[in-house]
Design an enzyme around this catalytic site. Structure first.
Site, mmCIF file in Angstrom:
data_model
loop_
_atom_site.group_PDB
_atom_site.id
_atom_site.type_symbol
_atom_site.label_atom_id
_atom_site.label_comp_id
_atom_site.label_asym_id
_atom_site.label_seq_id
_atom_site.Cartn_x
_atom_site.Cartn_y
_atom_site.Cartn_z
ATOM 1 N N CYS A 13 -75.001 -12.194 -73.354
ATOM 2 C CA CYS A 13 -74.494 -10.824 -73.435
ATOM 3 C C CYS A 13 -73.272 -10.838 -74.342
ATOM 4 O O CYS A 13 -73.010 -11.838 -75.015
ATOM 5 C CB CYS A 13 -74.191 -10.241 -72.050
ATOM 6 N N ASN A 16 -70.095 -12.752 -71.936
ATOM 7 C CA ASN A 16 -70.466 -13.866 -71.069
ATOM 8 C C ASN A 16 -69.603 -13.917 -69.793
ATOM 9 O O ASN A 16 -69.359 -14.972 -69.243
ATOM 10 C CB ASN A 16 -70.385 -15.205 -71.833
ATOM 11 N N CYS A 18 -70.024 -10.875 -67.454
ATOM 12 C CA CYS A 18 -70.674 -9.946 -66.523
ATOM 13 C C CYS A 18 -72.182 -10.207 -66.407
ATOM 14 O O CYS A 18 -72.648 -10.840 -65.472
ATOM 15 C CB CYS A 18 -70.426 -8.496 -66.922
ATOM 16 N N ARG A 19 -72.922 -9.742 -67.416
ATOM 17 C CA ARG A 19 -74.379 -9.753 -67.295
ATOM 18 C C ARG A 19 -74.988 -11.138 -67.405
ATOM 19 O O ARG A 19 -75.804 -11.526 -66.557
ATOM 20 C CB ARG A 19 -74.992 -8.838 -68.368
ATOM 21 N N SER A 20 -74.640 -11.897 -68.444
ATOM 22 C CA SER A 20 -75.337 -13.180 -68.633
ATOM 23 C C SER A 20 -75.039 -14.220 -67.546
ATOM 24 O O SER A 20 -75.947 -14.932 -67.144
ATOM 25 C CB SER A 20 -75.129 -13.735 -70.047
ATOM 26 N N ASP A 130 -74.008 -2.947 -69.925
ATOM 27 C CA ASP A 130 -72.774 -3.652 -69.587
ATOM 28 C C ASP A 130 -72.056 -2.916 -68.458
ATOM 29 O O ASP A 130 -71.702 -1.743 -68.616
ATOM 30 C CB ASP A 130 -71.880 -3.713 -70.835
#
Length: 158
Positions: A13, A16, A18-20, A130
């Protein structure tokens, strides 16, 4: 590190944090529960250099704790080597996808399949937004999307 002939996936993301790392943690737990984690190299990274060295966002950590998913990661940026050493690079949105495509062109004979993680979503929500500027419910939504997508991705690779 898993041996030769192993499978590998890098979740990406923007920052690196939050999402990934959520996707990485979810996938690692699924692979562990399925008894196949030793066949996989699993990591996550950022397209940007904004958060290098940071821990995952505390809201994401709280969300993972709530779901009993262990998460520990230090943010890093995608490297040229990643395009050679990972089989799959799964990202979260169109801007990640275009940035990874641009970066991959600079790596001769890159091996990685670069795809949206959301392309595996049975509910067909291709973009994982995000949650950084959102609230706990946005992190929960990312978690649920990652669960659906990682499950389908794991099944397609087993």
């Amino acid at each position: 590190m898993a041996g030769a002939g192993s499978k590998s996936v890098l979740f990406v993301c923007l920052g690196n944090i939050c999402r990934s790392p959520i996707a990485e943690a979810v996938f690692r737990k699924m692979a562990t529960d399925a008894g196949v984690v030793d066949q996989w190299r699993i990591d996550s990274a950022a397209t940007s250099n904004y958060e290098i060295g940071s821990s995952p966002d505390h809201r994401g950590q709280a969300c993972m704790k709530k779901h009993n998913v262990p998460m520990s990661h230090v943010a890093r940026q995608v490297t040229n080597d990643d395009f050679m050493s990972f089989e799959y690079i799964l990202c979260m949105d169109e801007s990640n996808l275009s940035e990874l495509g641009r970066r991959a062109k600079q790596v001769k004979n890159h091996q990685a399949k670069i795809e949206l993680l959301g392309s595996y979503d049975p509910q067909n929500q291709r973009i994982i937004k995000d949650p950084y500027y959102g609230g706990d419910e946005d992190f929960e939504k990312v978690y649920q999307q990652c669960v659906r997508c990682c499950k389908a991705f794991l099944e397609s690779n087993s």
